[in-house]
Design a protein around this motif. Structure first.
Motif, PDB file in Angstrom:
ATOM      1  N   VAL A   1      -2.961  -1.305   0.374  1.00  0.00           N
ATOM      2  CA  VAL A   1      -1.980  -2.371   0.578  1.00  0.00           C
ATOM      3  C   VAL A   1      -2.701  -3.634   1.017  1.00  0.00           C
ATOM      4  O   VAL A   1      -3.622  -3.591   1.840  1.00  0.00           O
ATOM      5  CB  VAL A   1      -0.947  -1.941   1.639  1.00  0.00           C
ATOM      6  CG1 VAL A   1       0.067  -3.048   1.886  1.00  0.00           C
ATOM      7  CG2 VAL A   1      -0.241  -0.656   1.197  1.00  0.00           C
TER       8      VAL A   1
ATOM      9  N   SER B   1       1.858  -0.292  -6.557  1.00  0.00           N
ATOM     10  CA  SER B   1       2.875  -0.681  -5.576  1.00  0.00           C
ATOM     11  C   SER B   1       2.959  -2.186  -5.407  1.00  0.00           C
ATOM     12  O   SER B   1       4.014  -2.731  -5.102  1.00  0.00           O
ATOM     13  CB  SER B   1       2.575  -0.020  -4.219  1.00  0.00           C
ATOM     14  OG  SER B   1       1.322  -0.458  -3.725  1.00  0.00           O
ATOM     15  N   GLN B   2       1.853  -2.913  -5.622  1.00  0.00           N
ATOM     16  CA  GLN B   2       1.860  -4.359  -5.414  1.00  0.00           C
ATOM     17  C   GLN B   2       1.350  -5.153  -6.602  1.00  0.00           C
ATOM     18  O   GLN B   2       1.258  -6.374  -6.517  1.00  0.00           O
ATOM     19  CB  GLN B   2       0.997  -4.722  -4.199  1.00  0.00           C
ATOM     20  CG  GLN B   2       1.600  -4.348  -2.852  1.00  0.00           C
ATOM     21  CD  GLN B   2       0.743  -4.831  -1.701  1.00  0.00           C
ATOM     22  OE1 GLN B   2      -0.416  -4.450  -1.572  1.00  0.00           O
ATOM     23  NE2 GLN B   2       1.312  -5.685  -0.855  1.00  0.00           N
TER      24      GLN B   2
ATOM     25  N   SER C   1      -1.648  -9.172  -8.365  1.00  0.00           N
ATOM     26  CA  SER C   1      -1.035  -8.506  -7.211  1.00  0.00           C
ATOM     27  C   SER C   1      -0.345  -9.560  -6.360  1.00  0.00           C
ATOM     28  O   SER C   1      -0.804 -10.706  -6.266  1.00  0.00           O
ATOM     29  CB  SER C   1      -2.086  -7.755  -6.391  1.00  0.00           C
ATOM     30  OG  SER C   1      -3.102  -8.629  -5.939  1.00  0.00           O
TER      31      SER C   1
ATOM     32  N   GLY D   1       2.576 -10.087  -2.763  1.00  0.00           N
ATOM     33  CA  GLY D   1       3.444  -9.598  -1.705  1.00  0.00           C
ATOM     34  C   GLY D   1       4.277 -10.745  -1.173  1.00  0.00           C
ATOM     35  O   GLY D   1       4.341 -11.832  -1.775  1.00  0.00           O
TER      36      GLY D   1
END
Length: 811
Positions: A622, A721-722, A763, A765
């Motif tokens: 992450v 996930s990202q 990527s 977030g």
């Protein structure tokens, strides 16, 4: 959900058995048996198609395929007169005339030698070629000798041509979308990291590579995606023999290897050496955006980079044949490696609050080096010739790996800042195991075994920052740590297998005890793991007529976190990236289901495999902003978390056929739906993508001594996930010319001939965005020269002279 899927598989297999009841009494017909060989090489041929035809109208009565040793047997053949055709792709058929009656029930066709198919094209004689990839019920086998486009590369280059595998531009391997797998070398665990092992072993020293995605309870369950087993070359002839390879290419690429063997009736010795140097230049581009305290900052870069490796290896062994029932062997392997990377990047930095652009240059140098060795002792005892046997193995391994990274920033030629990181530390491992096999009938057997291993390692990290006043790097003690690891594992397993007519079933369970301590000396902290885990497995198969067969299996696997993933402190990776481990990580548990089917359509082979994999406690890396400190606003923090679950549901297809007798086509595809869901930064998330890859391999036998190979590979985009990795395709071509009755061969290979290989990843977030893009040198041209002396000839699969056995695990 898992119980329902297992129940469905059980119902399918039960239904098949009920549809094909076995005759128990009375006259059930006769048998036809034999063994199939390649007439040129003497190798046994697996999956040759044996078809029984009526002499009256040539209708198909029954059939089967040969096993790993080339053997076949067809039971319950009704009385009558038949033709028996023996077929294999790229080889000429052979036909036998047989008659089954009460006085002639069991017919043994003996050893059947198939000649490569040949036709005349003017004055040119053209011979058939075997497919480089074959599907078996429990694994895929890659015949490296048939892959001329990668003969000057390494094991990772070979795997680019396999449907289950994705290899990125830097050579990192993923098996069915996962980078977590186990690498074995001749059935033994690699002492070094799996990715390093695949990039260090030269393709020219490899006989074959086995990919096992659902191994039974007999094997170590470590690794999300399964096992990659590398089988090194060995000779089958008595006396002295050997093989030499030399290769060279553009832009600092060259290497070679040598294998020498001496075999007698009572003792066999082997010695091998290899050296390879590979460097590739490339270009990179990066765009980054960070949002902090209502201010968005930007950091973009473009530049050049070069990365490569230098590897050296030695291997040797001696084997003693102690009568008909005992074999004792000793072996060893040593290797050293240096991975180097350097970059020259031009950076531009600005923010919404300070829009004036700041330009500077960054120079990066990274080196990862070390040496390793492994020593092994094996003992084999055969109680009786029907498979009642005992195997023991003891392995000792050592690995030392050092890594350093220096990043320096310059403005107008003057160094303004810089960071230096180091990681170093040795590890030692000892492993012992015992495997026992007890036959309980013709097709029934019981297996049991135990395995224990202990590993001790120590890792020291340091961080230094450039001091502009002193003009040197000064150590920062708060970012320097020493971590000690002590891990012990004990495993026991048992398996039972039986055959009910054409239906085979194997079930087993493995129990593993793990005790591990992690000690961080500077923080005076210790973290422990003390637990038992259990891993069941079920494998089943059913053989239909005409070589058709299917399989279904379930296994449970584990991926234990290790290394920096568990270190509870900050470690600088370079000037813009920091990592932090998580000692509270739980291991991943994987439930894996597979269903496969193989059939023959004329002379074409069609294989299909459906798989479903669930990963519990999914571990993902992450990214986030490292600190709210304005001076660190462009630094990314990399951590590891158990974020939830991921699911892969897909199918692999392979079609092998010869459009004409000198052209073999191997068309492979992997299509799967990937879904990942869980909680990230206290927020639920779910991402999904449909992924596919294809391999289109063509082999043209231009003449008796000339082979042309052309391959095209494509890998689709996929998500994490990202982030999202974009798709890419590559194409390779090679020409091989044999001389002096194939004692000498010359191969020219060109990789990525259309310059389409790339790495492109995005990527993002809540507070960051990152886009990476880089390409490598292309096309890459290599020349390989191979020489065999004293008629070096590879062993037949699964068979050794004098009753010897393959070292390590058997698959």
């Amino acid at each position: 959900m898992l119980v329902r899927i297992q129940f469905i598989i059980f119902l399918i297999l039960t239904f098949i058995v009920l549809l094909h009841p076995q005759e128990r009494e009375g006259f059930t017909g006769g048998t036809i048996s034999g063994k199939v060989f390649d007439a040129n090489t003497g190798h046994s041929i697996e999956y040759a198609n044996i078809v029984v035809l009526s002499k009256n109208d040539s209708s198909v009565i029954t059939g089967t395929v040969s096993d790993a040793e080339g053997n076949f047997i067809i039971n319950r053949v009704p009385p009558g007169n038949y033709f028996v055709d023996v077929r294999f792709i790229g080889f000429s058929d052979k036909r036998f005339d047989v008659s089954i009656n009460r006085n002639n029930l069991n017919i043994n066709l003996g050893e059947i030698y198939l000649d490569p198919a040949a036709i005349n094209l003017g004055d040119v004689v053209v011979e058939g070629e075997r497919s480089p990839v074959t599907y078996q019920l429990d694994k895929k086998v890659i015949d490296v000798s048939q892959m001329q486009t990668v003969i000057s590369g390494n094991a990772a280059d070979v795997l680019e041509n396999v449907p289950s595998v994705t290899v990125d531009i830097e050579g990192n391997v993923s098996l069915r979308g996962s980078g977590n797998f186990t690498v074995l070398i001749d059935g033994r665990p690699s002492i070094i990291d799996a990715q390093d092992a695949l990039q260090q072993i030269p393709a020219s020293s490899i006989k074959s590579i086995e990919i096992i995605t659902n191994p039974s309870a007999k094997y170590d369950p470590e690794g999300t995606a399964g096992i990659i087993n590398i089988i090194l070359k060995k000779n089958q002839n008595l006396g002295m023999s050997g093989i030499m390879n030399a290769n060279a290419g553009l832009n600092d690429k060259y290497g070679g290897d040598f294998l020498f063997e001496y075999k007698s009736e009572g003792i066999n010795t082997t010695f091998g050496i290899d050296y390879n140097r590979r460097f590739s230049p490339g270009e990179s581009r990066e765009e980054q955006r960070f949002t902090l305290n209502n201010n968005t900052s930007f950091l973009n870069s473009t530049g050049d980079r070069e990365w490569g490796r230098i590897s050296f290896g030695l291997r040797g062994g001696v084997e003693f044949i102690l009568g008909e029932n005992n074999i004792l062997s000793f072996g060893g392997r040593y290797g050293s490696r240096v991975n180097l990377g350097n970059s020259f990047q031009n950076y531009i930095e600005w923010s919404e609050q300070l829009p004036q652009q700041l330009s500077y240059t960054s120079i990066g140098d990274r080196e990862r080096s070390g040496d390793h060795y492994a020593l092994n002792m094996n003992y084999f005892h055969r109680f009786s010739p029907d498979g009642h046997e005992l195997k023991g193995e003891l392995v000792y391994g050592y690995d030392n790996s050092d890594e350093s990274t220096i990043t320096s920033e310059f403005n107008n030629g003057i160094q303004t800042s810089g960071k230096k990181t180091t990681e170093l530390g040795p590890s030692t491992e000892i492993e012992g195991k015992l495997d026992y096999t007890l036959p309980l009938g013709e097709n029934r057997k019981f297996e049991a075994g135990a395995e224990g291993q202990a590993e001790i390692s120590e890792e020291s990290t340091s961080f230094s920052e450039y001091n502009t006043n002193a003009g040197v790097f000064l150590l920062e003690p708060q970012f320097s740590n020493t971590t000690k690891y002590n891990e012990r594992e004990l495993a026991v397993y048992s398996l039972f297998a039986d055959q009910f007519g054409n239906f085979g079933l194997q079930g087993g369970v493995r129990g593993e005890y793990t005790y591990r301590t992690i000690e961080v000396t500077r923080l005076n902290q210790e973290f422990n793991i003390d637990r038992w885990d259990f891993f069941p497995s079920v494998h089943s198969s059913y053989k239909f007529a005409e070589g058709q067969q299917m399989m279904a299996s379930y296994t449970r696997r584990i991926d234990r976190p290790g290394g920096w993933e568990l270190e509870p402190f900050d470690t600088w990776m370079d000037a813009n990236n920091v990592r932090r481990g998580n000692p509270a990580l739980e291991p991943e548990y994987i439930d894996s289901y597979e269903f496969g089917f193989q059939t023959f359509i004329g002379k074409a082979v069609l294989s299909s495999e459906i798989y479903y994999r669930i990963t519990h406690n999914k571990i993902d890396r992450v990214q986030s902003i490292y600190s709210e400190d304005d001076s660190l606003k462009n630094v990314t923090l990399h951590t590891t978390e158990n974020i939830g679950k991921d699911y892969s549901l897909g199918s692999e297809l392979m079609l092998i056929f010869d459009p004409v007798e000198f052209w073999n086509i191997n068309l492979m595809g992997n299509l799967y739906n990937y879904r990942i869901k869980g909680v990230l930064f206290s927020e639920p998330f779910s991402r999904e993508s449909f992924n596919w890859s294809s391999r289109f391999n063509n082999v043209f036998k231009v003449s008796k001594t000339t082979t042309l190979q052309f391959n095209v590979n494509y890998n689709s985009p996929t998500v994490s996930s990202q982030g999202t990795r974009e798709g890419f395709f590559t194409s390779d071509v090679a020409v091989k010319q044999d001389f002096f009755e194939r004692k000498l061969s010359l191969t020219v290979q060109v990789r990525d001939i259309f310059s389409t290989a790339k790495y492109e990843f995005t990527s993002q977030g809540a507070d960051f965005y990152r886009y990476n893009y880089f390409t490598r040198e292309s096309p890459m041209v290599m020349l390989n020269l191979r020489y065999n002396f004293n008629n070096f000839k590879q062993e037949k699969d699964g068979e050794r002279p004098n009753g010897q056995f393959e070292e390590g695990e058997e698959f």
